[in-house]
Design a protein around this motif. Sequence first.
Motif, PDB file in Angstrom:
ATOM      1  N   UNK A  35      29.917  41.444 -20.647  1.00 36.48           N
ATOM      2  CA  UNK A  35      30.588  40.036 -20.636  1.00 36.48           C
ATOM      3  C   UNK A  35      29.620  38.896 -21.424  1.00 36.48           C
ATOM      4  N   UNK A  36      28.287  39.529 -21.361  1.00 32.72           N
ATOM      5  CA  UNK A  36      27.294  38.474 -22.163  1.00 32.72           C
ATOM      6  C   UNK A  36      27.158  39.133 -23.556  1.00 32.72           C
ATOM      7  N   UNK A  37      27.920  39.730 -23.860  1.00 36.18           N
ATOM      8  CA  UNK A  37      27.903  40.454 -25.400  1.00 36.18           C
ATOM      9  C   UNK A  37      27.950  39.244 -26.298  1.00 36.18           C
ATOM     10  N   UNK A  38      26.858  39.659 -27.243  1.00 37.66           N
ATOM     11  CA  UNK A  38      26.706  38.516 -28.232  1.00 37.66           C
ATOM     12  C   UNK A  38      27.491  38.879 -29.618  1.00 37.66           C
ATOM     13  N   UNK A  39      28.226  39.764 -29.456  1.00 40.15           N
ATOM     14  CA  UNK A  39      28.931  40.353 -30.636  1.00 40.15           C
ATOM     15  C   UNK A  39      27.887  41.335 -31.471  1.00 40.15           C
ATOM     16  N   UNK A  40      26.900  41.641 -31.310  1.00 45.17           N
ATOM     17  CA  UNK A  40      25.860  42.551 -32.005  1.00 45.17           C
ATOM     18  C   UNK A  40      25.434  43.816 -31.415  1.00 45.17           C
ATOM     19  N   UNK A  41      25.284  43.794 -29.940  1.00 49.34           N
ATOM     20  CA  UNK A  41      24.820  44.969 -29.347  1.00 49.34           C
ATOM     21  C   UNK A  41      25.586  45.239 -27.998  1.00 49.34           C
ATOM     22  N   UNK A  42      26.192  46.192 -27.694  1.00 44.54           N
ATOM     23  CA  UNK A  42      27.156  46.207 -26.684  1.00 44.54           C
ATOM     24  C   UNK A  42      26.405  47.080 -25.563  1.00 44.54           C
ATOM     25  N   UNK A  43      25.310  47.728 -25.843  1.00 44.24           N
ATOM     26  CA  UNK A  43      24.632  48.533 -24.615  1.00 44.24           C
ATOM     27  C   UNK A  43      23.305  48.682 -25.028  1.00 44.24           C
ATOM     28  N   UNK A  44      22.396  49.074 -23.978  1.00 44.75           N
ATOM     29  CA  UNK A  44      21.020  49.451 -24.447  1.00 44.75           C
ATOM     30  C   UNK A  44      21.076  50.823 -25.064  1.00 44.75           C
ATOM     31  N   UNK A  45      20.365  51.034 -25.970  1.00 44.38           N
ATOM     32  CA  UNK A  45      20.134  52.462 -26.499  1.00 44.38           C
ATOM     33  C   UNK A  45      19.770  53.508 -25.368  1.00 44.38           C
ATOM     34  N   UNK A  46      20.548  54.754 -25.531  1.00 43.88           N
ATOM     35  CA  UNK A  46      20.394  55.679 -24.604  1.00 43.88           C
ATOM     36  C   UNK A  46      19.575  56.774 -24.967  1.00 43.88           C
ATOM     37  N   UNK A  47      19.195  56.768 -26.249  1.00 47.37           N
ATOM     38  CA  UNK A  47      18.004  58.068 -26.354  1.00 47.37           C
ATOM     39  C   UNK A  47      17.170  57.503 -27.279  1.00 47.37           C
ATOM     40  N   UNK A  48      16.117  58.103 -27.468  1.00 46.62           N
ATOM     41  CA  UNK A  48      14.907  57.837 -28.234  1.00 46.62           C
ATOM     42  C   UNK A  48      15.264  57.395 -29.728  1.00 46.62           C
ATOM     43  N   UNK A  49      16.070  58.441 -30.210  1.00 45.14           N
ATOM     44  CA  UNK A  49      16.892  58.382 -31.585  1.00 45.14           C
ATOM     45  C   UNK A  49      17.376  57.113 -31.573  1.00 45.14           C
ATOM     46  N   UNK A  50      18.152  56.591 -30.804  1.00 48.56           N
ATOM     47  CA  UNK A  50      19.003  55.324 -30.892  1.00 48.56           C
ATOM     48  C   UNK A  50      17.942  54.153 -30.753  1.00 48.56           C
ATOM     49  N   UNK A  51      17.103  54.318 -29.917  1.00 45.54           N
ATOM     50  CA  UNK A  51      15.980  53.276 -29.889  1.00 45.54           C
ATOM     51  C   UNK A  51      15.520  52.876 -31.168  1.00 45.54           C
ATOM     52  N   UNK A  52      15.185  53.887 -31.892  1.00 48.14           N
ATOM     53  CA  UNK A  52      14.539  53.664 -33.163  1.00 48.14           C
ATOM     54  C   UNK A  52      15.263  53.369 -34.447  1.00 48.14           C
ATOM     55  N   UNK A  53      16.755  53.381 -33.963  1.00 50.84           N
ATOM     56  CA  UNK A  53      17.703  53.150 -35.019  1.00 50.84           C
ATOM     57  C   UNK A  53      17.639  51.586 -35.445  1.00 50.84           C
ATOM     58  N   UNK A  54      18.049  51.471 -36.746  1.00 44.05           N
ATOM     59  CA  UNK A  54      18.282  50.090 -37.195  1.00 44.05           C
ATOM     60  C   UNK A  54      19.650  50.026 -37.433  1.00 44.05           C
ATOM     61  N   UNK A  55      20.546  50.828 -37.674  1.00 43.42           N
ATOM     62  CA  UNK A  55      21.851  50.612 -38.072  1.00 43.42           C
ATOM     63  C   UNK A  55      22.587  51.617 -37.222  1.00 43.42           C
ATOM     64  N   UNK A  56      23.520  51.264 -36.433  1.00 41.86           N
ATOM     65  CA  UNK A  56      24.419  52.197 -35.617  1.00 41.86           C
ATOM     66  C   UNK A  56      25.751  51.892 -35.498  1.00 41.86           C
TER      67      UNK A  56
END
Length: 83
Positions: A62-83
């Motif tokens: 509900x606090x979504x700013x339109x950029x990210x909808x969730x916290x990254x789930x994996x190490x690969x996601x954490x290091x991602x620039x574009x999803x």
Amino acid sequence: GIIGTFRYFIPAYTANRHREMISFYGLRGDDNRRKLADTFKEPTTWVDYCESVDKNNCTLLDANDGISRRYPATETEKDSYFV
């Protein structure tokens, strides 16, 4: 000869704040180098965005700013620039 294209993308909020950056003409020239460097700085990873920018660490939908909808789930996601 070789034919190629060059494209760049900027976030909507940056385009709204800096209308001159919508066109390549607003990006060129030595006068704009400092503005470009100050505006874009360096890429932000998904985890950096969640931990440093988002007020709720990307945990509240509900606090979504339109950029990210969730916290990254994996190490690969954490290091991602574009999803």
